[in-house]
Design an enzyme around this catalytic site. Structure first.
Site, mmCIF file in Angstrom:
data_model
loop_
_atom_site.group_PDB
_atom_site.id
_atom_site.type_symbol
_atom_site.label_atom_id
_atom_site.label_comp_id
_atom_site.label_asym_id
_atom_site.label_seq_id
_atom_site.Cartn_x
_atom_site.Cartn_y
_atom_site.Cartn_z
ATOM 1 N N TYR A 4 -90.752 -38.239 24.440
ATOM 2 C CA TYR A 4 -91.579 -37.825 25.571
ATOM 3 C C TYR A 4 -90.816 -37.962 26.876
ATOM 4 C CZ TYR A 4 -92.383 -42.752 26.713
ATOM 5 O OH TYR A 4 -92.213 -44.060 27.057
ATOM 6 N N CYS A 5 -91.321 -37.287 27.876
ATOM 7 C CA CYS A 5 -90.804 -37.383 29.241
ATOM 8 C C CYS A 5 -92.017 -37.346 30.170
ATOM 9 C CB CYS A 5 -89.816 -36.242 29.531
ATOM 10 S SG CYS A 5 -90.554 -34.597 29.434
ATOM 11 N N ARG A 6 -91.822 -37.039 31.403
ATOM 12 C CA ARG A 6 -92.931 -37.031 32.353
ATOM 13 C C ARG A 6 -93.954 -35.937 32.031
ATOM 14 N NH1 ARG A 6 -93.697 -34.245 37.025
ATOM 15 N NH2 ARG A 6 -95.237 -35.131 38.430
ATOM 16 N N MET A 52 -96.002 -38.065 29.831
ATOM 17 C CA MET A 52 -96.702 -39.218 30.406
ATOM 18 C C MET A 52 -97.847 -38.791 31.311
ATOM 19 S SD MET A 52 -95.720 -42.036 29.144
ATOM 20 C CE MET A 52 -96.594 -43.157 30.237
#
Length: 80
Positions: free
Chosen positions: A37-39, A66
């Site tokens: 995952y990332c932002r 996120m």
């Protein structure tokens, strides 16, 4: 900065845009399951493709990243 601002507890940071990202991915065990995952979900989708090309098969991309995790009220760890 993004990781320190909020991440899933127990997460390990591998910066997709770092020059050594591909090398660090190669060091990971292939027999594990990875939640990537990332932002927002954009970089993580690219990271999953890179990992698949390198022989990883048990990958989960957290679509929405996120931002969606936090909107859902799920727990967020702060700091490094």
């Amino acid at each position: 900065g993004e990781f320190a601002a909020g991440h899933i507890a127990g997460a390990r940071l591998l910066e997709f845009n770092a020059p050594d990202c591909a090398d660090r991915i190669k060091e990971l065990p292939r027999d594990k399951t990875y939640l990537v995952y990332c932002r927002s979900g954009n970089r993580s989708a690219k990271a999953v493709k890179l990992m698949q090309a390198d022989g990883f098969s048990d990958l989960i991309n957290l679509g929405g990243g996120m931002l969606d995790w936090e909107k859902a009220g799920l727990p967020v760890a702060k700091g490094e």
